[in-house]
Motif scaffolding. Structure first.
Motif, PDB file in Angstrom:
ATOM      1  N   UNK A  30     111.435  39.588 -24.549  1.00 46.59           N
ATOM      2  CA  UNK A  30     110.878  40.194 -23.338  1.00 46.59           C
ATOM      3  C   UNK A  30     109.542  40.857 -23.668  1.00 46.59           C
ATOM      4  N   UNK A  31     109.471  41.517 -24.824  1.00 49.43           N
ATOM      5  CA  UNK A  31     108.239  42.185 -25.250  1.00 49.43           C
ATOM      6  C   UNK A  31     107.162  41.183 -25.660  1.00 49.43           C
ATOM      7  N   UNK A  32     107.599  40.069 -26.266  1.00 48.46           N
ATOM      8  CA  UNK A  32     106.650  39.066 -26.761  1.00 48.46           C
ATOM      9  C   UNK A  32     107.342  37.707 -26.732  1.00 48.46           C
ATOM     10  N   UNK A  33     106.909  36.840 -25.821  1.00 53.00           N
ATOM     11  CA  UNK A  33     107.577  35.541 -25.682  1.00 53.00           C
ATOM     12  C   UNK A  33     107.433  34.670 -26.922  1.00 53.00           C
ATOM     13  N   UNK A  34     106.481  35.004 -27.803  1.00 59.10           N
ATOM     14  CA  UNK A  34     106.285  34.254 -29.045  1.00 59.10           C
ATOM     15  C   UNK A  34     106.771  35.045 -30.265  1.00 59.10           C
ATOM     16  N   UNK A  35     107.673  35.970 -30.039  1.00 58.98           N
ATOM     17  CA  UNK A  35     108.166  36.822 -31.126  1.00 58.98           C
ATOM     18  C   UNK A  35     108.676  35.973 -32.291  1.00 58.98           C
ATOM     19  N   UNK A  36     108.415  36.453 -33.480  1.00 58.23           N
ATOM     20  CA  UNK A  36     108.918  35.782 -34.675  1.00 58.23           C
ATOM     21  C   UNK A  36     110.208  36.494 -35.073  1.00 58.23           C
ATOM     22  N   UNK A  37     111.322  35.811 -34.825  1.00 59.99           N
ATOM     23  CA  UNK A  37     112.642  36.411 -34.998  1.00 59.99           C
ATOM     24  C   UNK A  37     113.430  35.643 -36.038  1.00 59.99           C
ATOM     25  N   UNK A  38     114.066  36.386 -36.920  1.00 59.34           N
ATOM     26  CA  UNK A  38     114.983  35.792 -37.895  1.00 59.34           C
ATOM     27  C   UNK A  38     116.284  36.589 -37.843  1.00 59.34           C
ATOM     28  N   UNK A  39     117.384  35.887 -37.646  1.00 56.59           N
ATOM     29  CA  UNK A  39     118.709  36.489 -37.717  1.00 56.59           C
ATOM     30  C   UNK A  39     119.438  35.724 -38.802  1.00 56.59           C
ATOM     31  N   UNK A  40     119.848  36.429 -39.842  1.00 57.72           N
ATOM     32  CA  UNK A  40     120.504  35.722 -40.936  1.00 57.72           C
ATOM     33  C   UNK A  40     121.626  36.554 -41.520  1.00 57.72           C
ATOM     34  N   UNK A  41     122.539  35.858 -42.143  1.00 54.93           N
ATOM     35  CA  UNK A  41     123.619  36.554 -42.826  1.00 54.93           C
ATOM     36  C   UNK A  41     124.948  35.849 -42.693  1.00 54.93           C
ATOM     37  N   UNK A  42     125.968  36.573 -43.079  1.00 53.02           N
ATOM     38  CA  UNK A  42     127.327  36.063 -43.064  1.00 53.02           C
ATOM     39  C   UNK A  42     127.920  36.264 -41.669  1.00 53.02           C
ATOM     40  N   UNK A  43     127.972  35.206 -40.898  1.00 54.04           N
ATOM     41  CA  UNK A  43     128.561  35.260 -39.565  1.00 54.04           C
ATOM     42  C   UNK A  43     130.081  35.108 -39.636  1.00 54.04           C
ATOM     43  N   UNK A  44     130.552  34.635 -40.781  1.00 55.63           N
ATOM     44  CA  UNK A  44     131.975  34.350 -40.958  1.00 55.63           C
ATOM     45  C   UNK A  44     132.477  33.432 -39.845  1.00 55.63           C
ATOM     46  N   UNK A  45     131.622  32.496 -39.472  1.00 57.31           N
ATOM     47  CA  UNK A  45     131.923  31.538 -38.406  1.00 57.31           C
ATOM     48  C   UNK A  45     131.080  30.288 -38.632  1.00 57.31           C
ATOM     49  N   UNK A  46     131.632  29.142 -38.306  1.00 58.83           N
ATOM     50  CA  UNK A  46     130.878  27.901 -38.463  1.00 58.83           C
ATOM     51  C   UNK A  46     129.881  27.745 -37.326  1.00 58.83           C
ATOM     52  N   UNK A  47     128.932  26.840 -37.513  1.00 58.85           N
ATOM     53  CA  UNK A  47     127.860  26.663 -36.538  1.00 58.85           C
ATOM     54  C   UNK A  47     128.354  26.172 -35.181  1.00 58.85           C
ATOM     55  N   UNK A  48     129.545  25.637 -35.116  1.00 59.40           N
ATOM     56  CA  UNK A  48     130.072  25.106 -33.858  1.00 59.40           C
ATOM     57  C   UNK A  48     130.858  26.151 -33.062  1.00 59.40           C
ATOM     58  N   UNK A  49     131.027  27.340 -33.597  1.00 62.23           N
ATOM     59  CA  UNK A  49     131.806  28.368 -32.900  1.00 62.23           C
ATOM     60  C   UNK A  49     130.977  29.061 -31.831  1.00 62.23           C
ATOM     61  N   UNK A  50     131.674  29.665 -30.895  1.00 60.28           N
ATOM     62  CA  UNK A  50     131.012  30.380 -29.810  1.00 60.28           C
ATOM     63  C   UNK A  50     130.170  31.531 -30.340  1.00 60.28           C
ATOM     64  N   UNK A  51     130.607  32.182 -31.394  1.00 57.86           N
ATOM     65  CA  UNK A  51     129.864  33.314 -31.952  1.00 57.86           C
ATOM     66  C   UNK A  51     128.441  32.887 -32.320  1.00 57.86           C
ATOM     67  N   UNK A  52     128.299  31.809 -33.051  1.00 55.92           N
ATOM     68  CA  UNK A  52     126.974  31.340 -33.472  1.00 55.92           C
ATOM     69  C   UNK A  52     126.201  30.821 -32.264  1.00 55.92           C
ATOM     70  N   UNK A  53     126.863  30.119 -31.373  1.00 54.90           N
ATOM     71  CA  UNK A  53     126.196  29.596 -30.174  1.00 54.90           C
ATOM     72  C   UNK A  53     125.634  30.729 -29.316  1.00 54.90           C
ATOM     73  N   UNK A  54     126.375  31.821 -29.186  1.00 56.22           N
ATOM     74  CA  UNK A  54     125.918  32.953 -28.386  1.00 56.22           C
ATOM     75  C   UNK A  54     124.655  33.553 -28.991  1.00 56.22           C
ATOM     76  N   UNK A  55     124.661  33.760 -30.298  1.00 53.72           N
ATOM     77  CA  UNK A  55     123.488  34.349 -30.952  1.00 53.72           C
ATOM     78  C   UNK A  55     122.287  33.418 -30.844  1.00 53.72           C
TER      79      UNK A  55
END
Length: 119
Positions: A30-55
């Motif tokens: 919202x502050x910057x439509x071209x924001x450089x964002x990195x979210x990383x770490x142990x999600x304890x969930x596979x890429x196909x789970x809702x948790x990862x999809x939501x993020x």
């Protein structure tokens, strides 16, 4: 409380955490439509789970979706956890589209992982 209740409560908690994290990411966009964002770490969930999809974000706003750059790693090497000889990716690196072209290389260092079912 039976096992089923515990599983539902744990899932609800994890989805709530994912939703909160996504809200923080959305604030950056919202502050910057071209924001450089990195979210990383142990999600304890596979890429196909809702948790990862939501993020990662929904398809309604494709410019604010985060890309899971771990998907660039060959599937045979794409794991960060082993249980009963089954290899899974539960650690993720999610980046904004503004960073995708800037990633030169990604590697998952997993050669020394041990099967956690044997620990």
């Amino acid at each position: 409380m039976d096992v089923g209740d515990a599983v539902v409560r744990a899932l609800l908690f994890r989805v709530t955490q994912a939703k909160h994290l996504r809200e923080l990411v959305d604030e950056l966009f919202v502050k910057d439509q071209y924001a450089q964002v990195i979210v990383l770490g142990d999600f304890n969930a596979t890429e196909k789970t809702e948790v990862v999809k939501i993020v990662c974000g929904g398809s309604s706003f494709p410019d604010t979706q985060l890309e899971n750059i771990c998907e660039q790693v060959p599937e045979v090497k794409r794991y960060s956890y082993i249980w009963s000889e089954e290899k899974r990716l539960i650690d993720h690196v999610l980046i904004s589209k503004s960073l995708v072209g800037q990633v030169a290389h990604i590697e998952i260092l997993n050669a020394s992982l041990r099967d956690q079912s044997e620990v």
